[in-house]
Design an enzyme around this catalytic site. Structure first.
Site, PDB file in Angstrom:
ATOM      1  CB  CYS A  55      -0.881  -0.024   1.250  1.00 47.11           C
ATOM      2  SG  CYS A  55      -1.993   1.379   1.383  1.00 47.11           S
TER       3      CYS A  55
ATOM      4  CG  HIS B  62      -5.577  -2.602  -0.989  1.00 44.88           C
ATOM      5  ND1 HIS B  62      -4.525  -3.157  -0.294  1.00 44.88           N
ATOM      6  CD2 HIS B  62      -5.348  -1.257  -1.000  1.00 44.88           C
ATOM      7  CE1 HIS B  62      -3.707  -2.184   0.100  1.00 44.88           C
ATOM      8  NE2 HIS B  62      -4.185  -1.034  -0.321  1.00 44.88           N
ATOM      9  CD  GLU B  63      -6.434   1.135  -3.933  1.00 46.78           C
ATOM     10  OE1 GLU B  63      -6.610   2.180  -3.276  1.00 46.78           O
ATOM     11  OE2 GLU B  63      -5.333   0.585  -4.012  1.00 46.78           O
TER      12      GLU B  63
ATOM     13  CG  HIS C  83      -7.363   2.851   1.268  1.00 49.69           C
ATOM     14  ND1 HIS C  83      -6.544   3.007   2.362  1.00 49.69           N
ATOM     15  CD2 HIS C  83      -6.604   2.211   0.335  1.00 49.69           C
ATOM     16  CE1 HIS C  83      -5.350   2.473   2.101  1.00 49.69           C
ATOM     17  NE2 HIS C  83      -5.360   1.982   0.878  1.00 49.69           N
TER      18      HIS C  83
HETATM   19 ZN    ZN Z   1      -3.745   1.012   0.047  1.00 49.62          ZN
END
Ligand code: ZN
Length: 179
Positions: A103, A145-146, A149
């Site tokens: 990341c 993953h994104e 966030h």
């Molecule tokens: Zn990330």
């Protein structure tokens, strides 16, 4: 265009739940600038995805583009540029896949995370129109993953085992298979 600074883990914005964007905001000319800056920043930093909170904008906006033969993710297949507003994930296949993730907000580290292998993502596109995309395999990992966030979640939170967190140098040395 401008390259933004990436916030690192510990910055409180990365732990906030990002706000939804309205169709009016999406269609505002300033949004085009933000998106091109995000895409440019992602490319410059050799990321394959970038969520707005990573540049300090606590809004539900994500860009994703997996380049061919990414340096950070060598076996990746090229993807188009995805621009997602207010994305919502639905898991289509509970079967999990594991991957070493990195990341831009957690530099120089990699960690092993398991996630469902097939998901559906509903989102608004740059014309504020509803779209649906089904992601499988590596792309499903990148999306999850994104999108995490946007909920203030960092992949570290999802580590399968904290012993499977490594500095990239040591990962290259000890965790990659000999060829
Ligand atoms: Zn990330």
């Amino acid at each position: 265009m401008a390259i933004h600074e990436i916030l690192h883990m510990g910055h409180p914005v990365l732990r906030q739940v990002a706000e939804k964007v309205s169709p009016k905001e999406i269609l505002d000319p300033s949004m085009k600038d933000l998106i091109s800056n995000m895409a440019e920043t992602m490319k410059e930093k050799q990321g394959i995805g970038l969520a707005a909170p990573q540049i300090g904008v606590s809004k539900k906006i994500v860009v994703i583009k997996v380049p061919l033969d990414s340096e950070r993710y060598p076996d990746s297949e090229e993807s188009p540029l995805f621009v997602l507003f207010n994305p919502v994930v639905t898991i289509l296949d509970e079967e999990i896949q594991g991957c070493w993730e990195g990341c831009l907000s957690v530099p120089n580290l990699k960690g092993y995370v398991e996630r469902p292998q097939k998901i559906q993502v509903d989102f608004l596109d740059q014309s504020a129109q509803e779209q649906r995309f089904i992601a499988e395999g590596f792309l499903a990992i990148v999306f999850q993953h994104e999108l995490d966030h946007l909920d203030g979640i960092i992949y570290i939170d999802k580590l399968k085992d904290t012993r499977l967190l490594a500095y990239c140098d040591e990962y290259d040395r000890y965790f990659t298979e000999d060829e």
